[in-house]
Motif scaffolding. Structure first.
Motif, short mmCIF file in Angstrom:
data_model
loop_
_atom_site.label_atom_id
_atom_site.label_comp_id
_atom_site.label_asym_id
_atom_site.label_seq_id
_atom_site.Cartn_x
_atom_site.Cartn_y
_atom_site.Cartn_z
N LYS A 105 -11.56 5.57 0.87
CA LYS A 105 -10.80 4.77 1.83
C LYS A 105 -10.40 3.43 1.21
N ASN B 99 -6.59 2.27 1.09
CA ASN B 99 -6.16 1.00 1.68
C ASN B 99 -5.51 0.09 0.65
N LYS C 261 -2.04 1.30 0.16
CA LYS C 261 -1.22 1.15 1.37
C LYS C 261 -0.95 -0.32 1.70
N LYS C 262 -2.01 -1.14 1.60
CA LYS C 262 -1.90 -2.53 2.05
C LYS C 262 -1.66 -3.53 0.92
#
Length: 202
Positions: free
Chosen positions: A73, A77, A80-81
């Motif tokens: 994760k 993340n 993605k972020k």
């Protein structure tokens, strides 16, 4: 040379791709002992956090599991972020350093920040463990209680494995299991005695 520096030098010879750390549990695990040692050094240099050193051995496995369960994760993340990890992924040393810092930050949040979602109330946990041993918490050093807890936990796991070879201990949250024992007024000595009898009868 401090633990973090040694880790960066040692681990870069073991890992080739930064992103693989988050996709391969074994690679991620390589970093965790170094993170713990780095935390010990950091806490020992900070008078306000030096007391956390006595908690390291008991809480570190929880932090390890916490980090391992979120490894993929973290990578997702980051992509993605485009967070702080994202800008470390092009450099192996920066990625390892980020994980070590994240481990220490997670440990601190779990033990010191009551507002943290997964905060661990250490004093309450230690008192429950003391109760499980029929020990007066205030008459003992908590680390001694936790050391005994750890030793007996290993013995109990070993006995369960001998009696039920196919039983997957990884699926059991041992802390929750022992807290259930507390609620039922079952001491670890009681449990060990029962398991020993069952093993002898097999």
């Amino acid at each position: 040379m401090r633990s973090k520096q040694i880790a960066l030098k040692y681990l870069t010879s073991k890992i080739s791709n930064p992103t693989m750390i988050f996709e391969d549990t074994n690679l991620f695990r390589l970093i965790l002992p170094w993170a713990k040692d780095s935390a010990r050094e950091l806490f020992s240099s900070n008078p306000q956090k030096i007391f956390l050193i006595s908690r390291l051995d008991s809480i570190a496995p929880i932090v390890n599991d916490y980090m391992l369960s979120r490894a993929q994760k973290m990578l997702k993340n980051a992509r993605k972020k485009k967070n702080s990890l994202y800008f470390c992924l092009n450099n192996l040393q920066k990625t390892i350093s980020w994980i070590i810092d994240r481990w220490i930050n997670t440990f601190t949040n779990l033990t010191l920040n009551p507002d943290y979602r997964d905060y661990i109330d250490i004093k309450s946990t230690e008192q429950s463990i003391a109760k499980l041993f029929n020990i007066n918490y205030y008459d003992c050093q908590s680390q001694l209680i936790l050391n005994e807890f750890t030793q007996k936990q290993k013995l109990i796991q070993k006995l369960i494995k001998k009696i039920y070879p196919k039983f997957d201990l990884k699926k059991v949250d041992m802390t929750e299991f022992f807290m259930l024992c507390v609620e039922q007024n079952i001491t670890l000595d009681n449990l060990i005695e029962v398991l020993n009898k069952e093993y002898t009868c097999k």
